[in-house]
Design a protein around this motif. Structure first.
Motif, PDB file in Angstrom:
ATOM      1  N   HIS A   9      -5.347  12.804   3.030  1.00  0.00           N
ATOM      2  CA  HIS A   9      -5.999  11.657   2.413  1.00  0.00           C
ATOM      3  C   HIS A   9      -5.759  10.375   3.206  1.00  0.00           C
ATOM      4  O   HIS A   9      -6.678   9.565   3.385  1.00  0.00           O
ATOM      5  CB  HIS A   9      -5.520  11.500   0.965  1.00  0.00           C
ATOM      6  CG  HIS A   9      -6.245  10.440   0.214  1.00  0.00           C
ATOM      7  ND1 HIS A   9      -7.523  10.618  -0.244  1.00  0.00           N
ATOM      8  CD2 HIS A   9      -5.882   9.186  -0.138  1.00  0.00           C
ATOM      9  CE1 HIS A   9      -7.922   9.512  -0.859  1.00  0.00           C
ATOM     10  NE2 HIS A   9      -6.938   8.625  -0.813  1.00  0.00           N
ATOM     11  N   GLN A  10      -4.561  10.184   3.685  1.00  0.00           N
ATOM     12  CA  GLN A  10      -4.233   8.980   4.453  1.00  0.00           C
ATOM     13  C   GLN A  10      -5.068   8.899   5.730  1.00  0.00           C
ATOM     14  O   GLN A  10      -5.590   7.836   6.075  1.00  0.00           O
ATOM     15  CB  GLN A  10      -2.747   8.956   4.790  1.00  0.00           C
ATOM     16  CG  GLN A  10      -2.330   7.713   5.548  1.00  0.00           C
ATOM     17  CD  GLN A  10      -0.844   7.699   5.870  1.00  0.00           C
ATOM     18  OE1 GLN A  10      -0.126   8.662   5.603  1.00  0.00           O
ATOM     19  NE2 GLN A  10      -0.377   6.625   6.446  1.00  0.00           N
ATOM     20  N   GLN A  11      -5.219  10.009   6.412  1.00  0.00           N
ATOM     21  CA  GLN A  11      -6.016  10.023   7.636  1.00  0.00           C
ATOM     22  C   GLN A  11      -7.490   9.761   7.322  1.00  0.00           C
ATOM     23  O   GLN A  11      -8.164   9.047   8.065  1.00  0.00           O
ATOM     24  CB  GLN A  11      -5.854  11.351   8.365  1.00  0.00           C
ATOM     25  CG  GLN A  11      -6.541  11.369   9.711  1.00  0.00           C
ATOM     26  CD  GLN A  11      -6.354  12.677  10.440  1.00  0.00           C
ATOM     27  OE1 GLN A  11      -6.231  13.737   9.817  1.00  0.00           O
ATOM     28  NE2 GLN A  11      -6.341  12.619  11.751  1.00  0.00           N
ATOM     29  N   ALA A  12      -7.989  10.295   6.217  1.00  0.00           N
ATOM     30  CA  ALA A  12      -9.375  10.048   5.815  1.00  0.00           C
ATOM     31  C   ALA A  12      -9.596   8.561   5.566  1.00  0.00           C
ATOM     32  O   ALA A  12     -10.575   7.973   6.043  1.00  0.00           O
ATOM     33  CB  ALA A  12      -9.717  10.856   4.569  1.00  0.00           C
ATOM     34  N   GLU A  13      -8.697   7.933   4.839  1.00  0.00           N
ATOM     35  CA  GLU A  13      -8.797   6.498   4.564  1.00  0.00           C
ATOM     36  C   GLU A  13      -8.776   5.688   5.863  1.00  0.00           C
ATOM     37  O   GLU A  13      -9.553   4.754   6.034  1.00  0.00           O
ATOM     38  CB  GLU A  13      -7.645   6.038   3.671  1.00  0.00           C
ATOM     39  CG  GLU A  13      -7.765   6.476   2.238  1.00  0.00           C
ATOM     40  CD  GLU A  13      -8.692   5.579   1.427  1.00  0.00           C
ATOM     41  OE1 GLU A  13      -8.984   4.442   1.857  1.00  0.00           O
ATOM     42  OE2 GLU A  13      -9.113   6.027   0.361  1.00  0.00           O
ATOM     43  N   THR A  14      -7.900   6.052   6.780  1.00  0.00           N
ATOM     44  CA  THR A  14      -7.792   5.351   8.056  1.00  0.00           C
ATOM     45  C   THR A  14      -9.086   5.469   8.858  1.00  0.00           C
ATOM     46  O   THR A  14      -9.572   4.486   9.415  1.00  0.00           O
ATOM     47  CB  THR A  14      -6.604   5.895   8.877  1.00  0.00           C
ATOM     48  OG1 THR A  14      -5.408   5.742   8.111  1.00  0.00           O
ATOM     49  CG2 THR A  14      -6.458   5.171  10.203  1.00  0.00           C
ATOM     50  N   ILE A  24     -17.099  12.112   8.487  1.00  0.00           N
ATOM     51  CA  ILE A  24     -15.701  12.532   8.388  1.00  0.00           C
ATOM     52  C   ILE A  24     -15.624  13.715   7.438  1.00  0.00           C
ATOM     53  O   ILE A  24     -16.032  13.613   6.275  1.00  0.00           O
ATOM     54  CB  ILE A  24     -14.824  11.381   7.881  1.00  0.00           C
ATOM     55  CG1 ILE A  24     -14.930  10.201   8.843  1.00  0.00           C
ATOM     56  CG2 ILE A  24     -13.377  11.831   7.706  1.00  0.00           C
ATOM     57  CD1 ILE A  24     -14.516   8.885   8.266  1.00  0.00           C
ATOM     58  N   GLU A  25     -15.119  14.834   7.937  1.00  0.00           N
ATOM     59  CA  GLU A  25     -14.940  16.025   7.115  1.00  0.00           C
ATOM     60  C   GLU A  25     -13.564  15.964   6.476  1.00  0.00           C
ATOM     61  O   GLU A  25     -12.559  15.781   7.164  1.00  0.00           O
ATOM     62  CB  GLU A  25     -15.074  17.282   7.966  1.00  0.00           C
ATOM     63  CG  GLU A  25     -14.895  18.553   7.175  1.00  0.00           C
ATOM     64  CD  GLU A  25     -15.076  19.805   8.013  1.00  0.00           C
ATOM     65  OE1 GLU A  25     -14.764  20.879   7.504  1.00  0.00           O
ATOM     66  OE2 GLU A  25     -15.521  19.696   9.183  1.00  0.00           O
ATOM     67  N   LEU A  26     -13.520  16.105   5.166  1.00  0.00           N
ATOM     68  CA  LEU A  26     -12.243  16.099   4.445  1.00  0.00           C
ATOM     69  C   LEU A  26     -11.681  17.517   4.498  1.00  0.00           C
ATOM     70  O   LEU A  26     -11.776  18.290   3.548  1.00  0.00           O
ATOM     71  CB  LEU A  26     -12.454  15.620   3.007  1.00  0.00           C
ATOM     72  CG  LEU A  26     -13.124  14.251   2.867  1.00  0.00           C
ATOM     73  CD1 LEU A  26     -13.308  13.899   1.401  1.00  0.00           C
ATOM     74  CD2 LEU A  26     -12.336  13.175   3.587  1.00  0.00           C
ATOM     75  N   ALA A  27     -11.085  17.871   5.640  1.00  0.00           N
ATOM     76  CA  ALA A  27     -10.639  19.227   5.942  1.00  0.00           C
ATOM     77  C   ALA A  27      -9.246  19.496   5.365  1.00  0.00           C
ATOM     78  O   ALA A  27      -8.325  19.891   6.065  1.00  0.00           O
ATOM     79  CB  ALA A  27     -10.661  19.471   7.445  1.00  0.00           C
ATOM     80  N   ARG A  64     -21.235  -0.686   6.001  1.00  0.00           N
ATOM     81  CA  ARG A  64     -20.674  -1.907   6.573  1.00  0.00           C
ATOM     82  C   ARG A  64     -19.191  -1.976   6.252  1.00  0.00           C
ATOM     83  O   ARG A  64     -18.792  -1.871   5.095  1.00  0.00           O
ATOM     84  CB  ARG A  64     -21.367  -3.131   5.987  1.00  0.00           C
ATOM     85  CG  ARG A  64     -22.781  -3.277   6.469  1.00  0.00           C
ATOM     86  CD  ARG A  64     -23.463  -4.536   5.984  1.00  0.00           C
ATOM     87  NE  ARG A  64     -22.550  -5.616   5.705  1.00  0.00           N
ATOM     88  CZ  ARG A  64     -22.537  -6.309   4.555  1.00  0.00           C
ATOM     89  NH1 ARG A  64     -23.385  -6.017   3.599  1.00  0.00           N
ATOM     90  NH2 ARG A  64     -21.695  -7.294   4.368  1.00  0.00           N
ATOM     91  N   ILE A  65     -18.371  -2.156   7.274  1.00  0.00           N
ATOM     92  CA  ILE A  65     -16.932  -2.308   7.105  1.00  0.00           C
ATOM     93  C   ILE A  65     -16.660  -3.760   6.716  1.00  0.00           C
ATOM     94  O   ILE A  65     -17.082  -4.681   7.416  1.00  0.00           O
ATOM     95  CB  ILE A  65     -16.157  -1.976   8.401  1.00  0.00           C
ATOM     96  CG1 ILE A  65     -16.490  -0.563   8.887  1.00  0.00           C
ATOM     97  CG2 ILE A  65     -14.657  -2.151   8.215  1.00  0.00           C
ATOM     98  CD1 ILE A  65     -16.049   0.542   7.969  1.00  0.00           C
ATOM     99  N   PRO A  66     -15.975  -3.986   5.580  1.00  0.00           N
ATOM    100  CA  PRO A  66     -15.677  -5.373   5.201  1.00  0.00           C
ATOM    101  C   PRO A  66     -14.693  -6.006   6.180  1.00  0.00           C
ATOM    102  O   PRO A  66     -13.824  -5.325   6.731  1.00  0.00           O
ATOM    103  CB  PRO A  66     -15.060  -5.229   3.818  1.00  0.00           C
ATOM    104  CG  PRO A  66     -14.634  -3.823   3.701  1.00  0.00           C
ATOM    105  CD  PRO A  66     -15.468  -3.020   4.643  1.00  0.00           C
ATOM    106  N   PRO A  67     -14.807  -7.305   6.433  1.00  0.00           N
ATOM    107  CA  PRO A  67     -13.880  -7.968   7.366  1.00  0.00           C
ATOM    108  C   PRO A  67     -12.468  -8.029   6.801  1.00  0.00           C
ATOM    109  O   PRO A  67     -12.275  -8.079   5.591  1.00  0.00           O
ATOM    110  CB  PRO A  67     -14.471  -9.379   7.517  1.00  0.00           C
ATOM    111  CG  PRO A  67     -15.260  -9.585   6.264  1.00  0.00           C
ATOM    112  CD  PRO A  67     -15.757  -8.226   5.841  1.00  0.00           C
ATOM    113  N   ASN A  68     -11.496  -8.000   7.702  1.00  0.00           N
ATOM    114  CA  ASN A  68     -10.090  -8.164   7.294  1.00  0.00           C
ATOM    115  C   ASN A  68      -9.836  -9.623   6.975  1.00  0.00           C
ATOM    116  O   ASN A  68     -10.220 -10.512   7.719  1.00  0.00           O
ATOM    117  CB  ASN A  68      -9.147  -7.718   8.412  1.00  0.00           C
ATOM    118  CG  ASN A  68      -9.171  -6.239   8.610  1.00  0.00           C
ATOM    119  OD1 ASN A  68      -9.489  -5.491   7.699  1.00  0.00           O
ATOM    120  ND2 ASN A  68      -8.852  -5.787   9.811  1.00  0.00           N
TER     121      ASN A  68
END
Length: 69
Positions: A9-14, A24-27, A64-68
């Motif tokens: 899950h952490q890698q998927a979020e990243t 992204i495949e949630l493998a 769209r990726i929200p800005p930091n």
């Protein structure tokens, strides 16, 4: 279009946050809590989740990726 595999899950979020991959495949064996958390957070922002052959696929086409801040 290449699909990147996330093994937890952490890698998927990243991968989703970085926007470096469009699919992204949630493998991994995702539980319902993690699935709905991921869906509620990212689908509201335009990501789509579909069922692949073995795992779920998160598609970021037009996302769209929200800005930091």
């Amino acid at each position: 279009m290449n699909t990147v595999k996330a093994i937890n899950h952490q890698q998927a979020e990243t991968l989703i946050r970085s926007g470096s991959a469009k699919k992204i495949e949630l493998a991994y064996d995702i539980d319902s809590d993690d699935f709905f958390q991921l869906a509620s957070l990212w689908c509201d922002q335009g990501a789509k989740i579909s069922k692949g052959k073995k795992h779920f696929i998160v598609s970021l086409k037009g996302f769209r990726i929200p800005p930091n801040e």
